[in-house]
Write an enzyme that holds these catalytic residues in place. Structure first.
Site, PDB file in Angstrom:
ATOM      1  N   CYS B 131       4.881  -3.721   9.549  1.00 34.12           N
ATOM      2  CA  CYS B 131       5.207  -2.750   8.492  1.00 34.12           C
ATOM      3  C   CYS B 131       4.386  -2.954   7.220  1.00 34.12           C
ATOM      4  O   CYS B 131       3.840  -2.006   6.658  1.00 34.12           O
ATOM      5  CB  CYS B 131       6.695  -2.805   8.163  1.00 34.12           C
ATOM      6  N   HIS B 251       9.209  -1.281   1.255  1.00 31.58           N
ATOM      7  CA  HIS B 251       8.377  -2.437   0.905  1.00 31.58           C
ATOM      8  C   HIS B 251       7.441  -2.046  -0.236  1.00 31.58           C
ATOM      9  O   HIS B 251       6.887  -0.945  -0.251  1.00 31.58           O
ATOM     10  CB  HIS B 251       7.488  -2.840   2.088  1.00 31.58           C
TER      11      HIS B 251
END
Lengths: 347, 347
Positions: B131, B251
């Site tokens: 990710c 994130h």
């Protein structure tokens, strides 16, 4: 100098940092013959305990500083600009925790582990650096001294207590609201005096202090400029990205550096920092030992870990630096400066 | 190829990413003739809705893949290692969201905005990158293409959902306990399978995945190695420090880069990224516009802001990159790979 100690004033005695200053003065058993607690008019009249005695906080005025020998200021830049010269005029040495005088070339900007000697050139006012700068230079100075230093790139992970008690409250209330599925309205963070306010709970906000025209925030420029001044390295390459986190107290920093020396190992850096003043090394990946903000609260030291060599550059190193932003980042560094003044017989 | 579409299997259909995969397949109206939902034995029997129909999740076995054309795997590395070859043997193309095959030289590691062409060399398995890597390379690729790229230093600010649904629950329960002054026992983060577990609520933990012998975590090495592979730049200097935050989803990354070209301005980088696929530029300091995790949730794009030139190096730039780690970081990138396979007539 009185045998019993010094007449000390704390300006901003009721604030988050002021309270930690009093706590630290107690804890360090700083020699105090008389204590004067001052604040803005808004907080005057409040009662504060110190060494089991009750003090009433008074409104700070120029006359408040008559007879004061050491004045610790932490009541905002405008109070310092107005009253620090008045305190100096009356014979006090001012240790100022605001940004008002930090970049003034006549004012030493001091972290005792790094440049205690700079105190000797003071002209009445000594500036306490920005919280995020202090903990970084404490870790960098031994490295600079031993191996040379030419480049620093830091990304910060900063706690809300750096924005004051109201910001702590905002984080907690917002977190509660989000967990309960309630509405909330951000009112303080990222910057109280700025136009927009954003959620801080369960978020990360890449803005601390206002933006300058060059796209950097003032917080980032403070880290850049203050680091160069404290370390007396105007040529040092320093870059900073400052981010506010949903952490109550304890700033963390991911720091990349390049040293001058060739062939230095991560182990050498670890051993060096382990022996350095004001630093606790917490660095054992095999035991999952590394610094974290939740573990640094209430401690005076700077905690360093995750020290490792860059995989591409022989002179590049990465590390993770954590400290209590209200203590080494503010109150403890200010009291430590006062202790250095005593030690160096400058007061 | 059937007119109505493809026989698609989702392995790990009940997990945090699997659920987002199904949601994304619906949202994108992906051509599906038959849907097979698979999981470990533990989750088999659960009911899942897709396009208003109820599906019962079955235990994944080699035979489950008979007739499957596209299999999206997100049930952990060991499941992929065991069953992806079985799916391929039965004629399926596997898009694997685990780390099992990412660094296998026979497996393309694909972010469609960066290296869609690499799909053409697949031998049955295609790996979906980590990710934190995906969102970074989406932002870096246009810069590399236009100005060249030789150095990347990233510090991450990663959400707990990257560690699964149980980690989200741990963050929430811990935050509640701390706000209520109750006791709590960390049991999952930073790494479920590691020995020690630490507080994540109101904290920052500089460990994601286990440590390697070189002092870097696997997460950091994934970012370093995967970036080089996806961008086909084995010589690129990449360094990473990965940190877990008390953020549910989204994130963030503080990224420093050095480009090859001289004299590039921050404005040029902004204009370039504004026109690039998969990127939303959010960069206006005068209006306090910058990306934040709380604003990216549920969106497929990568958000970039705080773009500014380094103050010392003409070819150095800093930026702040945010994306939904469950979407572009996982489910959306996997579905996007499936869409590319259809577009390139590889399935």
């Amino acid at each position: 100098m009185e045998a019993k100690g010094y007449h000390v004033a704390v300006v901003g005695a009721t604030g988050a940092v002021g309270q930690q200053m009093l706590h630290t003065l107690e804890q360090r058993n700083f020699p105090i013959s008389k204590l004067t607690l001052l604040s803005s008019e808004r907080s005057a009249g409040k009662k504060v305990m110190f060494r089991d005695e009750e003090y009433i906080v008074e409104t700070a005025t120029p006359e408040s500083f008559e007879g004061v020998q050491i004045a610790l200021f932490s009541a905002g830049g405008s109070v310092s600009k107005q009253l620090a010269p008045e305190a100096v005029k009356r014979g006090a040495i001012v240790v100022d925790n605001t940004s008002a005088y930090r970049m003034d070339e006549n004012v030493p900007l001091v972290v005792p582990e790094v440049n205690e000697e700079a105190l000797k050139s003071h002209k009445g006012i000594i500036a306490n650096p920005n919280c995020s700068t202090i903990q970084m230079v404490v870790a960098l100075e031994p490295i600079r001294h031993q191996f040379g230093l030419n480049k620093v790139i830091v990304s910060t992970y900063q706690a809300v207590s750096g924005a004051g008690a109201a910001a702590i409250n905002e984080l907690k209330e917002q977190a509660k609201a989000i967990l309960n599925g309630d509405d909330f309205t951000p009112e303080i963070l990222p910057v109280k005096g700025d136009e927009k306010h954003y959620q801080i709970a369960f978020n990360a906000v890449p803005q601390i202090d206002k933006f300058q025209d060059n796209g950097y925030t003032f917080e980032e420029m403070k880290m850049i400029n203050e680091t160069k001044k404290i370390m007396s390295m105007p040529e040092l390459h320093v870059a900073a990205t400052c981010v506010r986190l949903p952490v109550e107290t304890g700033h963390s920093e991911s720091v990349y550096i390049e040293v001058d020396a060739e062939g230095v190992s991560a182990q050498q850096v670890k051993e060096l920092l382990k022996e350095s003043d004001g630093i606790t090394l917490q660095d054992d990946p095999s035991q999952q030992i590394y610094p974290m903000p939740a573990n640094c609260v209430g401690k005076n030291d700077v905690f360093v870990g995750r020290i490792r060599k860059d995989l591409d550059r022989d002179n590049g190193f990465h590390m993770w630096i954590v400290s209590d932003n209200l203590l080494k980042g503010a109150a403890w560094n200010s009291v430590q400066i006062a202790e250095s003044l005593v030690k160096l017989q400058l007061v």
